[in-house]
Write a protein that holds these residues in place. Structure first.
Motif, short mmCIF file in Angstrom:
data_model
loop_
_atom_site.label_atom_id
_atom_site.label_comp_id
_atom_site.label_asym_id
_atom_site.label_seq_id
_atom_site.Cartn_x
_atom_site.Cartn_y
_atom_site.Cartn_z
N LEU A 36 46.70 61.81 44.35
CA LEU A 36 48.03 61.95 44.94
C LEU A 36 48.80 63.10 44.32
O LEU A 36 49.47 63.87 45.03
N ILE A 37 48.70 63.25 43.02
CA ILE A 37 49.41 64.32 42.32
C ILE A 37 48.88 65.69 42.75
O ILE A 37 49.65 66.61 43.02
N ILE A 38 47.56 65.81 42.85
CA ILE A 38 46.97 67.09 43.27
C ILE A 38 47.38 67.42 44.70
O ILE A 38 47.75 68.55 45.00
N MET A 39 47.33 66.43 45.58
CA MET A 39 47.73 66.66 46.97
C MET A 39 49.19 67.07 47.07
O MET A 39 49.55 67.98 47.82
N ALA A 40 50.06 66.40 46.32
CA ALA A 40 51.48 66.73 46.35
C ALA A 40 51.73 68.14 45.83
O ALA A 40 52.49 68.91 46.42
N SER A 41 51.08 68.49 44.74
CA SER A 41 51.28 69.81 44.16
C SER A 41 50.76 70.91 45.08
O SER A 41 51.41 71.94 45.26
N ALA A 42 49.60 70.68 45.68
CA ALA A 42 49.02 71.69 46.57
C ALA A 42 49.87 71.89 47.82
O ALA A 42 49.89 72.97 48.40
#
Length: 53
Positions: A36-42
């Motif tokens: 979730l964190i990677i998707m949000a940041s990207a």
């Protein structure tokens, strides 16, 4: 406080794989949270780096 970080743009395959991890929910909670964190940041949402991940 940790400084904000940004992930690089994800390929279509990477994005699909992260979505599968989040949707299926069969993985351990840390893995889902990281996805979730990677998707949000990207996607451009600012995410704060944390040492506990």
């Amino acid at each position: 406080m940790a400084e904000p970080v940004r992930a690089r743009r994800l390929t279509d395959d990477e994005g699909q794989r992260l979505q599968q991890i989040v949707r299926r929910g069969r993985h351990e909670s840390v893995r889902v949270r990281r996805a979730l964190i990677i998707m949000a940041s990207a996607s451009g949402t600012p995410v704060t780096a944390s040492l506990d991940l």
